[in-house]
Design an enzyme around this catalytic site. Structure first.
Site, PDB file in Angstrom:
ATOM      1  N   TRP A 188       6.370   1.207  -5.751  1.00 59.30           N
ATOM      2  CA  TRP A 188       7.111   1.344  -4.647  1.00 59.30           C
ATOM      3  C   TRP A 188       6.397   2.248  -3.627  1.00 59.30           C
ATOM      4  CZ3 TRP A 188       9.207   5.574  -2.494  1.00 59.30           C
ATOM      5  CH2 TRP A 188      10.150   5.516  -1.156  1.00 59.30           C
ATOM      6  N   HIS A 189       5.418   3.145  -3.977  1.00 62.47           N
ATOM      7  CA  HIS A 189       4.858   4.065  -2.944  1.00 62.47           C
ATOM      8  C   HIS A 189       3.970   3.493  -2.142  1.00 62.47           C
ATOM      9  CE1 HIS A 189       7.432   7.465  -4.869  1.00 62.47           C
ATOM     10  NE2 HIS A 189       6.901   8.102  -4.018  1.00 62.47           N
ATOM     11  N   GLY A 190       3.084   2.288  -2.996  1.00 62.52           N
ATOM     12  CA  GLY A 190       2.305   1.678  -2.288  1.00 62.52           C
ATOM     13  C   GLY A 190       1.377   0.642  -3.056  1.00 62.52           C
ATOM     14  N   PHE A 245       4.449   4.867   3.164  1.00 63.61           N
ATOM     15  CA  PHE A 245       5.085   4.256   1.830  1.00 63.61           C
ATOM     16  C   PHE A 245       6.319   3.363   2.266  1.00 63.61           C
ATOM     17  CE2 PHE A 245       3.721   8.461   0.375  1.00 63.61           C
ATOM     18  CZ  PHE A 245       2.398   8.167   0.023  1.00 63.61           C
TER      19      PHE A 245
END
Length: 476
Positions: free
Chosen positions: A320-322, A476
């Site tokens: 989800w962060h990247g 993000f």
């Protein structure tokens, strides 16, 4: 638009507040919506269409789900609604990643596959997509009613204090506040104080530390001191940057009557990774727990399934962060330690601060290295340096970026982190320590505004002399 910019502090925010309080109560959601769209469109107007389209999507599907949730059609509509949200996220955030990964697998690159374009990542898309998903699920679960007021839903989705980097808000927590919320001078003053504190975290601590981390992470073969210094610098930069944004967001919410839950609670003083995730990015941790971990079965199906669920959820949380394998590995690192703690019971018996606290800090620090690194090879280079295989001392070329200001600020940041429980008590209770003559309240009532005024003055002066930098979680 960035909170830590002169255009926001001196133009957008005052103009919005005047417009907001000049608007009749019934029209304030529309004022919030218009201001939020201006705020978001300041970056790129064209991506407003994507934000608006996802709002229409979840508005329509939520009403349809509510009408049909007693039938199988309700579950089908929920699946379609979530799939639509994830499709948007998948295309804009992960399509480039999948193309690059596939190309590397077959020994070429995107150009070699005939792909001559790159999708731009819309700022804040991860946050507003997650909010959309939680809204649809909450409607299906009967945790909230599907609103018929499109303006309220659109204002919730675009609420500018949290639009870009959270906290991840849930409509069920704000639905009543959109209908009625209290506006008081004390609430506004508390919000202003939180905003000033958050802005100071960003401008006075995170930004001066950033050059140390940036220089060392971009330098090949860092030495022992460089690698540890760069890792600790990034650890502090990320915390003060992101917690500063969260403080500012919560403060801005208070200024217009909203109460958002805290997003950080002294995470670097945790005694286990389990505790760390109860205190770091709390809104994301709770989201992953309620909408992924528990639906996957949580801890209800035996220990092995529990460990698998923990690792899987953290892998998805990392992704989800990247769109980078470094984030996946970071999620796996934390998921693995959560599973180890659950298996050994360490999360319940880690009472010795002298052992548990530095152990947890080391695990978190090592995780931040892979999180920050541009790719896995850069991370491995940093880890090699931390073991001393690239030499010991700081090289002359690095001394230009490791300034006295940066080192002093890093030291101050470490002291603040170590003192955070006491500082949080002062921040939340706004009560000074009692004195022998009982004059604490009177002294506090003068001291707090003076300290905040001084902090705001220094922060604004620093803001004026430097170019603003985006918050780290914007990516993000």
């Amino acid at each position: 638009m960035v909170f830590s910019s002169e255009v926001f502090v001196f133009l957008f925010l005052p103009t919005f507040l005047v417009a907001y309080y000049a608007t009749p109560v019934a029209g304030r959601s529309l004022t919030i919506l218009i201001a939020s769209y201006i705020f978001y469109g300041w970056w790129r107007m064209d991506f407003l269409a994507l934000l608006f389209a996802t709002t229409v999507w979840v508005y329509t599907f939520a009403i349809a789900i509510e009408r049909n949730r007693e039938r199988q059609l309700g579950k089908i509509l929920l699946t379609l609604g979530i799939s639509g949200c994830l499709t948007v996220l998948g295309i804009f955030k992960y399509l480039n990643f999948f193309i690059d990964s596939f190309a590397a697998l077959i020994g070429t690159d995107a150009e070699g596959l005939g792909v001559h374009w790159r999708l731009i990542l819309p700022i804040g898309i991860s946050f507003y997509v997650f909010q959309s998903i939680s809204y649809l699920i909450d409607v299906y679960r009967r945790d909230t009613a599907a609103t018929r007021n499109f303006i309220d839903l659109a204002a919730y989705k675009a609420l500018f204090p949290q639009l870009i980097a959270g906290p991840i808000l849930r409509f069920k927590d704000l639905a009543d506040q959109f209908k009625h919320r209290e506006h008081t001078l004390q609430k506004f003053a508390d919000g202003t104080a939180l905003f000033v504190i958050g802005l100071a975290k960003k401008v006075l601590i995170a930004d001066p530390i950033a050059p140390i981390a940036d220089s060392i992470f971009s330098s090949p073969h860092p030495t022992l001191i460089e690698a540890w210094l760069g890792s600790i610098a990034y650890m502090m930069q990320l915390y003060f940057d992101f917690s500063g944004y969260s403080d500012m967001a919560i403060g801005l919410g208070l200024m217009i009557g909203f109460r958002f839950a805290p997003n950080f609670d002294a995470p670097y003083l945790s005694r286990s990774i389990t505790e760390f995730w109860r205190k770091w990015h709390i809104s994301l941790s709770n989201w992953l727990r309620d909408y992924l971990y528990i639906p996957l079965g949580g801890s209800r199906h035996g220990p092995i399934r529990t460990y698998v669920n923990l690792i899987l959820v953290m892998l998805l949380g990392g992704l989800w962060h990247g769109a980078n394998w470094t984030f996946v590995l970071w999620g796996g690192w934390h998921g693995g330690w959560l599973a180890v703690e659950r298996a050994t019971g360490w999360n319940k018996i880690a009472a010795s601060r002298s052992i548990a606290l530095p152990t947890t800090l080391l695990i978190v620090l090592l995780g931040w290295v892979i999180f920050r690194a541009e790719n896995v090879f850069v991370a491995l280079d940093l880890y090699t340096g931390m073991l001393g295989f690239n030499g010991l001392w700081v090289r002359p070329a690095q001394l230009l970026d490791i300034t006295h200001e940066g080192l002093l600020t890093l030291a101050v940041g470490c002291v603040i982190v170590a003192s955070e429980p006491y500082l949080l008590v002062l921040e939340r209770t706004n009560v000074d320590l009692p004195s022998a003559d009982g004059s604490a309240t009177a002294r506090q009532s003068i001291a707090v505004p003076l300290v905040l005024t001084l902090l705001a003055t220094v922060t604004v002066l620093k803001l004026a002399e430097a170019n603003h930098s985006p918050f780290l979680y914007f990516q993000f």
